[in-house]
Design a protein around this motif. Structure first.
Motif, PDB file in Angstrom:
ATOM      1  N   ARG A 128      -5.267  10.433   2.261  1.00  0.00           N
ATOM      2  CA  ARG A 128      -6.511   9.834   1.762  1.00  0.00           C
ATOM      3  C   ARG A 128      -6.394   9.266   0.358  1.00  0.00           C
ATOM      4  O   ARG A 128      -7.370   8.751  -0.171  1.00  0.00           O
ATOM      5  CB  ARG A 128      -7.631  10.874   1.797  1.00  0.00           C
ATOM      6  N   PHE A 163      -4.307   6.586  -1.916  1.00  0.00           N
ATOM      7  CA  PHE A 163      -3.305   5.536  -1.932  1.00  0.00           C
ATOM      8  C   PHE A 163      -3.666   4.495  -2.975  1.00  0.00           C
ATOM      9  O   PHE A 163      -4.779   4.444  -3.485  1.00  0.00           O
ATOM     10  CB  PHE A 163      -3.180   4.881  -0.554  1.00  0.00           C
ATOM     11  N   ARG A 197       0.872  -1.183   0.000  1.00  0.00           N
ATOM     12  CA  ARG A 197       0.000   0.000   0.000  1.00  0.00           C
ATOM     13  C   ARG A 197       0.899   1.220   0.000  1.00  0.00           C
ATOM     14  O   ARG A 197       1.712   1.399   0.900  1.00  0.00           O
ATOM     15  CB  ARG A 197      -0.909   0.007   1.222  1.00  0.00           C
ATOM     16  N   TYR A 224       0.999   5.320  -0.146  1.00  0.00           N
ATOM     17  CA  TYR A 224       0.220   6.541   0.068  1.00  0.00           C
ATOM     18  C   TYR A 224       0.852   7.712  -0.664  1.00  0.00           C
ATOM     19  O   TYR A 224       2.046   7.947  -0.545  1.00  0.00           O
ATOM     20  CB  TYR A 224       0.152   6.875   1.557  1.00  0.00           C
TER      21      TYR A 224
END
Length: 68
Positions: free
Chosen positions: A61, A63, A55, A57
């Motif tokens: 908010r 990603f 994941r 980023y």
């Protein structure tokens, strides 16, 4: 040494990804493609029986995750 530091940070941190990183010579370094490259670099070092995902980023908010 730490796997992330050795395989990811030393390779990508403070680099011009388009010029200095072989992973992005022919691929646009979008967040999606960076996550895929990180996954492909880490996967060989982690037991195949373990599922992993990356994941990444861009903002708190925004990603991407690979595999989704």
């Amino acid at each position: 040494a730490d796997l992330i530091e050795e395989q990811i940070e030393k390779r990508f941190d403070h680099k011009n990804l388009n010029v200095e990183c072989v992973e992005f010579r022919n691929v646009n370094p979008t967040a999606e493609n960076i996550a895929i490259a990180i996954y492909n670099l880490l996967r060989p070092h982690i037991l195949a029986s373990l599922q992993i995902s990356v994941r990444l980023y861009e903002t708190p908010r925004n990603f991407v995750q690979y595999p989704a």
